[in-house]
Design an enzyme around this catalytic site. Sequence first.
Site, PDB file in Angstrom:
ATOM      1  N   CYS A 225       0.814  -1.221   0.000  1.00 41.86           N
ATOM      2  CA  CYS A 225       0.000   0.000   0.000  1.00 41.86           C
ATOM      3  C   CYS A 225       0.848   1.273   0.000  1.00 41.86           C
ATOM      4  O   CYS A 225       0.355   2.351  -0.310  1.00 41.86           O
ATOM      5  CB  CYS A 225      -0.907  -0.005   1.227  1.00 41.86           C
TER       6      CYS A 225
ATOM      7  N   HIS B  68      -3.856   6.811   1.618  1.00 40.01           N
ATOM      8  CA  HIS B  68      -4.134   5.481   1.062  1.00 40.01           C
ATOM      9  C   HIS B  68      -5.498   5.065   1.606  1.00 40.01           C
ATOM     10  O   HIS B  68      -5.769   5.224   2.801  1.00 40.01           O
ATOM     11  CB  HIS B  68      -3.060   4.501   1.494  1.00 40.01           C
TER      12      HIS B  68
ATOM     13  N   ASN C 273     -10.326  -0.934  -1.140  1.00 42.88           N
ATOM     14  CA  ASN C 273      -8.907  -0.708  -0.943  1.00 42.88           C
ATOM     15  C   ASN C 273      -8.167  -1.276  -2.157  1.00 42.88           C
ATOM     16  O   ASN C 273      -8.096  -2.483  -2.321  1.00 42.88           O
ATOM     17  CB  ASN C 273      -8.482  -1.431   0.349  1.00 42.88           C
TER      18      ASN C 273
HETATM   19  N1  ACO Z   1     -18.378 -10.007   8.081  1.00 44.28           N
HETATM   20  C1  ACO Z   1     -18.909 -10.275   9.289  1.00 44.28           C
HETATM   21  N2  ACO Z   1     -18.179 -10.553  10.371  1.00 44.28           N
HETATM   22  C2  ACO Z   1     -16.837 -10.547  10.214  1.00 44.28           C
HETATM   23  C3  ACO Z   1     -16.219 -10.275   8.995  1.00 44.28           C
HETATM   24  C4  ACO Z   1     -17.050 -10.010   7.897  1.00 44.28           C
HETATM   25  N3  ACO Z   1     -16.550  -9.733   6.702  1.00 44.28           N
HETATM   26  N4  ACO Z   1     -14.872 -10.341   9.174  1.00 44.28           N
HETATM   27  C5  ACO Z   1     -14.676 -10.644  10.458  1.00 44.28           C
HETATM   28  N5  ACO Z   1     -15.856 -10.776  11.081  1.00 44.28           N
HETATM   29  C6  ACO Z   1     -16.134 -11.092  12.473  1.00 44.28           C
HETATM   30  C7  ACO Z   1     -15.017 -11.823  13.142  1.00 44.28           C
HETATM   31  O1  ACO Z   1     -15.154 -13.197  12.886  1.00 44.28           O
HETATM   32  C8  ACO Z   1     -15.280 -11.498  14.597  1.00 44.28           C
HETATM   33  O2  ACO Z   1     -16.305 -12.320  15.030  1.00 44.28           O
HETATM   34  P1  ACO Z   1     -16.148 -12.967  16.485  1.00 44.28           P
HETATM   35  O3  ACO Z   1     -15.953 -11.804  17.429  1.00 44.28           O
HETATM   36  O4  ACO Z   1     -17.432 -13.684  16.634  1.00 44.28           O
HETATM   37  O5  ACO Z   1     -14.932 -13.841  16.366  1.00 44.28           O
HETATM   38  C9  ACO Z   1     -15.839 -10.083  14.541  1.00 44.28           C
HETATM   39  O6  ACO Z   1     -16.226  -9.857  13.176  1.00 44.28           O
HETATM   40  C10 ACO Z   1     -14.844  -9.065  14.906  1.00 44.28           C
HETATM   41  O7  ACO Z   1     -13.658  -9.457  14.199  1.00 44.28           O
HETATM   42  P2  ACO Z   1     -12.441  -8.518  14.295  1.00 44.28           P
HETATM   43  O8  ACO Z   1     -11.367  -8.914  13.360  1.00 44.28           O
HETATM   44  O9  ACO Z   1     -12.080  -8.274  15.723  1.00 44.28           O
HETATM   45  O10 ACO Z   1     -13.153  -7.295  13.684  1.00 44.28           O
HETATM   46  P3  ACO Z   1     -12.775  -5.811  13.948  1.00 44.28           P
HETATM   47  O11 ACO Z   1     -13.834  -5.201  14.751  1.00 44.28           O
HETATM   48  O12 ACO Z   1     -11.370  -5.686  14.428  1.00 44.28           O
HETATM   49  O13 ACO Z   1     -12.834  -5.318  12.457  1.00 44.28           O
HETATM   50  C11 ACO Z   1     -11.285  -4.921  10.768  1.00 44.28           C
HETATM   51  C12 ACO Z   1     -12.020  -5.985  11.476  1.00 44.28           C
HETATM   52  C13 ACO Z   1     -12.317  -4.074   9.990  1.00 44.28           C
HETATM   53  C14 ACO Z   1     -10.287  -5.482   9.803  1.00 44.28           C
HETATM   54  C15 ACO Z   1     -10.590  -4.024  11.813  1.00 44.28           C
HETATM   55  O14 ACO Z   1      -9.686  -4.807  12.529  1.00 44.28           O
HETATM   56  C16 ACO Z   1      -9.902  -2.878  11.173  1.00 44.28           C
HETATM   57  O15 ACO Z   1     -10.492  -1.881  10.892  1.00 44.28           O
HETATM   58  N6  ACO Z   1      -8.609  -3.051  10.936  1.00 44.28           N
HETATM   59  C17 ACO Z   1      -7.830  -2.070  10.234  1.00 44.28           C
HETATM   60  C18 ACO Z   1      -7.015  -2.821   9.254  1.00 44.28           C
HETATM   61  C19 ACO Z   1      -7.565  -2.693   7.904  1.00 44.28           C
HETATM   62  O16 ACO Z   1      -8.744  -2.452   7.708  1.00 44.28           O
HETATM   63  N7  ACO Z   1      -6.683  -2.857   6.936  1.00 44.28           N
HETATM   64  C20 ACO Z   1      -6.990  -2.710   5.549  1.00 44.28           C
HETATM   65  C21 ACO Z   1      -6.000  -3.455   4.680  1.00 44.28           C
HETATM   66  S1  ACO Z   1      -4.361  -3.247   5.167  1.00 44.28           S
HETATM   67  C22 ACO Z   1      -3.965  -1.716   4.598  1.00 44.28           C
HETATM   68  O17 ACO Z   1      -4.496  -1.240   3.628  1.00 44.28           O
HETATM   69  C23 ACO Z   1      -2.864  -0.989   5.340  1.00 44.28           C
END
Ligand code: ACO
Length: 336
Positions: free
Chosen positions: A117, A263, A293
């Site tokens: 990225c 980004h 993304n």
């Molecule tokens: N749909 C529904 N539920 C989902 C999905 C989905 N697509 N993906 C994960 N879940 C569930 C998980 O299984 C988990 O369920 P559980 O608690 O029953 O186990 C729940 O959602 C929460 O999962 P987390 O991974 O803890 O979800 P979080 O609230 O952290 O959100 C996310 C995930 C959006 C990726 C978050 O961690 C975030 O915003 N991270 C930032 C990183 C990112 O987005 N990077 C982008 C690419 S990298 C880059 O460009 C630099």
Amino acid sequence: MVRTMFLGTGHYVPEKVVTNEDLTKLMDTSDEWIQQRTGVKTRHHIDWQNEPMGASELGARAGKKALEDAKVSKDEIDCIIYATLSPDKAFPGDGVLVQAKLDIPAGVPAYDVRNQCSGFLYGLQMADAFIRTGTYKRILLIGAEAQSSGLEFADRGRDVAVIFGDGGAAAVLGPNPRDDGRGILSVKVHADGRYVSELECPFPSSAVSPRISVADLEAGRQYPVMNGKHVFKHAVTRMPEVVNEVLAEQGVKSTDLKLVIPHQANQRITEMVQRKLELTDAQLFSNIAEFGNTTAASIPLALDQAVHQGRVQAGDLVCLTAFGAGFTWGAALIRW
Ligand code: ACO
């Protein structure tokens, strides 16, 4: 002092639009979860059944548009720099594929940048150095990704698969012929390899033989893995930090910025970066809702849109910033 200018920009995305509802048919997810956690509503994917193509084709089509926008002919290009995490082949890189596709003269060098990225900003720093030293005069800088062929559209891959889209974007760069202070003021890029495993695609790997086994494929090791919470924490620290680094170096403040183009990682990251830099909504560009993304394409795609929507005018201060796998991160400050 010679400064590097953006002579033109362009982007290309596949026609096929994939909605969050479409993804609910492939995995246990919902439009509400995806929008709330990432801000993504739709993304463009290559139509693998009817018009398969690699990232180099997306990059070449974007490059052609940037050349037209710059009114620069392909025969004037004296250097290609191409950033992607999804190259068409294991080797050679996509830079030479784009050279052939655009019929850029034989002998013109093609550099491949593998910084995910942050790849476009790493490539921009290279281009800026080449132009300021007079090494090259017309550089085609491309960021392009064919991600949809490398994502697992199933429950196991749902935390990553819903975020990414396909696309290509490009810029033509050259020296500013006038001494009017316009052009790239600073580009800073960084890395920290201690966090490789927090966001990576581990296979195929030259560290093992065979580079990917049937067992690896069955275990899904060819798909990207992300520690989302960890990425979030580091992204919202490093992006404001490196923006402040370029602002301080140039003696300007975030209130002096006309537009910040981050980004398009995740809308939650963008909003936290906005808060930390105390930016108004008018100072921030976001298009993740439409494109998802697009990794190395995301900054040039957003920049091309911002320029052609009139959100960037000659003389404006524009800041680009990125965070990505590695971890890698960077920022560029431009007097447009
Ligand atoms: N749909 C529904 N539920 C989902 C999905 C989905 N697509 N993906 C994960 N879940 C569930 C998980 O299984 C988990 O369920 P559980 O608690 O029953 O186990 C729940 O959602 C929460 O999962 P987390 O991974 O803890 O979800 P979080 O609230 O952290 O959100 C996310 C995930 C959006 C990726 C978050 O961690 C975030 O915003 N991270 C930032 C990183 C990112 O987005 N990077 C982008 C690419 S990298 C880059 O460009 C630099």
